[in-house]
Design a protein around this motif. Structure first.
Motif, PDB file in Angstrom:
ATOM      1  N   VAL A   1      90.926   6.933 -37.596  1.00  0.00           N
ATOM      2  CA  VAL A   1      90.614   5.528 -37.328  1.00  0.00           C
ATOM      3  C   VAL A   1      90.301   4.834 -38.649  1.00  0.00           C
ATOM      4  O   VAL A   1      89.373   5.212 -39.360  1.00  0.00           O
ATOM      5  CB  VAL A   1      89.428   5.390 -36.350  1.00  0.00           C
ATOM      6  CG1 VAL A   1      89.091   3.935 -36.131  1.00  0.00           C
ATOM      7  CG2 VAL A   1      89.754   6.061 -35.033  1.00  0.00           C
ATOM      8  N   ARG A   2      91.104   3.801 -38.967  1.00  0.00           N
ATOM      9  CA  ARG A   2      90.935   3.099 -40.245  1.00  0.00           C
ATOM     10  C   ARG A   2      90.871   1.578 -40.108  1.00  0.00           C
ATOM     11  O   ARG A   2      90.607   0.883 -41.078  1.00  0.00           O
ATOM     12  CB  ARG A   2      92.070   3.462 -41.189  1.00  0.00           C
ATOM     13  CG  ARG A   2      92.035   4.904 -41.634  1.00  0.00           C
ATOM     14  CD  ARG A   2      93.170   5.225 -42.610  1.00  0.00           C
ATOM     15  NE  ARG A   2      93.113   6.607 -43.017  1.00  0.00           N
ATOM     16  CZ  ARG A   2      93.626   7.620 -42.342  1.00  0.00           C
ATOM     17  NH1 ARG A   2      94.237   7.415 -41.208  1.00  0.00           N
ATOM     18  NH2 ARG A   2      93.532   8.851 -42.801  1.00  0.00           N
ATOM     19  N   SER A   3      91.147   1.063 -38.904  1.00  0.00           N
ATOM     20  CA  SER A   3      91.201  -0.390 -38.766  1.00  0.00           C
ATOM     21  C   SER A   3      90.855  -0.811 -37.342  1.00  0.00           C
ATOM     22  O   SER A   3      90.876   0.010 -36.419  1.00  0.00           O
ATOM     23  CB  SER A   3      92.593  -0.912 -39.116  1.00  0.00           C
ATOM     24  OG  SER A   3      93.525  -0.500 -38.119  1.00  0.00           O
ATOM     25  N   ALA A   4      90.575  -2.105 -37.190  1.00  0.00           N
ATOM     26  CA  ALA A   4      90.333  -2.657 -35.860  1.00  0.00           C
ATOM     27  C   ALA A   4      91.584  -2.514 -34.994  1.00  0.00           C
ATOM     28  O   ALA A   4      91.487  -2.281 -33.785  1.00  0.00           O
ATOM     29  CB  ALA A   4      89.908  -4.119 -35.977  1.00  0.00           C
ATOM     30  N   ALA A   5      92.755  -2.612 -35.605  1.00  0.00           N
ATOM     31  CA  ALA A   5      94.008  -2.434 -34.865  1.00  0.00           C
ATOM     32  C   ALA A   5      94.124  -1.009 -34.328  1.00  0.00           C
ATOM     33  O   ALA A   5      94.619  -0.805 -33.212  1.00  0.00           O
ATOM     34  CB  ALA A   5      95.202  -2.778 -35.758  1.00  0.00           C
ATOM     35  N   ASP A   6      93.659  -0.027 -35.099  1.00  0.00           N
ATOM     36  CA  ASP A   6      93.662   1.356 -34.616  1.00  0.00           C
ATOM     37  C   ASP A   6      92.775   1.490 -33.383  1.00  0.00           C
ATOM     38  O   ASP A   6      93.156   2.131 -32.404  1.00  0.00           O
ATOM     39  CB  ASP A   6      93.153   2.315 -35.696  1.00  0.00           C
ATOM     40  CG  ASP A   6      94.110   2.497 -36.852  1.00  0.00           C
ATOM     41  OD1 ASP A   6      95.306   2.155 -36.715  1.00  0.00           O
ATOM     42  OD2 ASP A   6      93.657   2.987 -37.903  1.00  0.00           O
ATOM     43  N   ILE A   7      91.605   0.883 -33.416  1.00  0.00           N
ATOM     44  CA  ILE A   7      90.698   0.951 -32.275  1.00  0.00           C
ATOM     45  C   ILE A   7      91.332   0.276 -31.060  1.00  0.00           C
ATOM     46  O   ILE A   7      91.280   0.813 -29.947  1.00  0.00           O
ATOM     47  CB  ILE A   7      89.334   0.331 -32.617  1.00  0.00           C
ATOM     48  CG1 ILE A   7      88.615   1.220 -33.634  1.00  0.00           C
ATOM     49  CG2 ILE A   7      88.480   0.144 -31.362  1.00  0.00           C
ATOM     50  CD1 ILE A   7      87.316   0.657 -34.161  1.00  0.00           C
ATOM     51  N   ALA A   8      91.953  -0.863 -31.253  1.00  0.00           N
ATOM     52  CA  ALA A   8      92.618  -1.555 -30.140  1.00  0.00           C
ATOM     53  C   ALA A   8      93.726  -0.679 -29.554  1.00  0.00           C
ATOM     54  O   ALA A   8      93.880  -0.595 -28.329  1.00  0.00           O
ATOM     55  CB  ALA A   8      93.177  -2.891 -30.617  1.00  0.00           C
ATOM     56  N   ARG A   9      94.478  -0.034 -30.408  1.00  0.00           N
ATOM     57  CA  ARG A   9      95.562   0.847 -29.958  1.00  0.00           C
ATOM     58  C   ARG A   9      95.014   2.025 -29.151  1.00  0.00           C
ATOM     59  O   ARG A   9      95.557   2.387 -28.105  1.00  0.00           O
ATOM     60  CB  ARG A   9      96.331   1.344 -31.175  1.00  0.00           C
ATOM     61  CG  ARG A   9      97.548   2.151 -30.877  1.00  0.00           C
ATOM     62  CD  ARG A   9      98.291   2.450 -32.159  1.00  0.00           C
ATOM     63  NE  ARG A   9      99.388   3.372 -31.909  1.00  0.00           N
ATOM     64  CZ  ARG A   9      99.955   4.111 -32.841  1.00  0.00           C
ATOM     65  NH1 ARG A   9      99.553   4.022 -34.088  1.00  0.00           N
ATOM     66  NH2 ARG A   9     100.938   4.927 -32.541  1.00  0.00           N
ATOM     67  N   LEU A  10      93.910   2.597 -29.623  1.00  0.00           N
ATOM     68  CA  LEU A  10      93.298   3.721 -28.926  1.00  0.00           C
ATOM     69  C   LEU A  10      92.678   3.287 -27.599  1.00  0.00           C
ATOM     70  O   LEU A  10      92.783   3.995 -26.598  1.00  0.00           O
ATOM     71  CB  LEU A  10      92.254   4.389 -29.817  1.00  0.00           C
ATOM     72  CG  LEU A  10      92.830   5.140 -31.016  1.00  0.00           C
ATOM     73  CD1 LEU A  10      91.731   5.457 -32.014  1.00  0.00           C
ATOM     74  CD2 LEU A  10      93.556   6.395 -30.578  1.00  0.00           C
TER      75      LEU A  10
END
Length: 66
Positions: A27-36
């Protein structure tokens, strides 16, 4: 150590519905969290990204802003 977001995405289907799904890799970005979140994860362990950031507090704020 293999740190890739895709590892979590590959494993999410194997997590029973009655369990809390925690992503622990890449996890490196807010976009990663949204994707997860969209894939079904409930929680995230974010260590390396914050520990290697010059300003961990700013890095955390950026993750939460998304």
């Amino acid at each position: 150590m293999d740190v890739r977001l895709e590892i979590s995405l590959e494993l999410v289907a194997d997590i029973p519905d009655d369990c809390i799904a925690v992503s622990e890799s890449g996890v490196r970005s807010a976009a990663d969290i949204a994707r997860l979140r969209a894939a079904g994860f409930d929680a995230f362990l974010i260590g390396e990204h914050l520990m290697t950031a010059p300003d961990p507090a700013a890095a955390l704020r950026a993750l939460l802003a998304g």
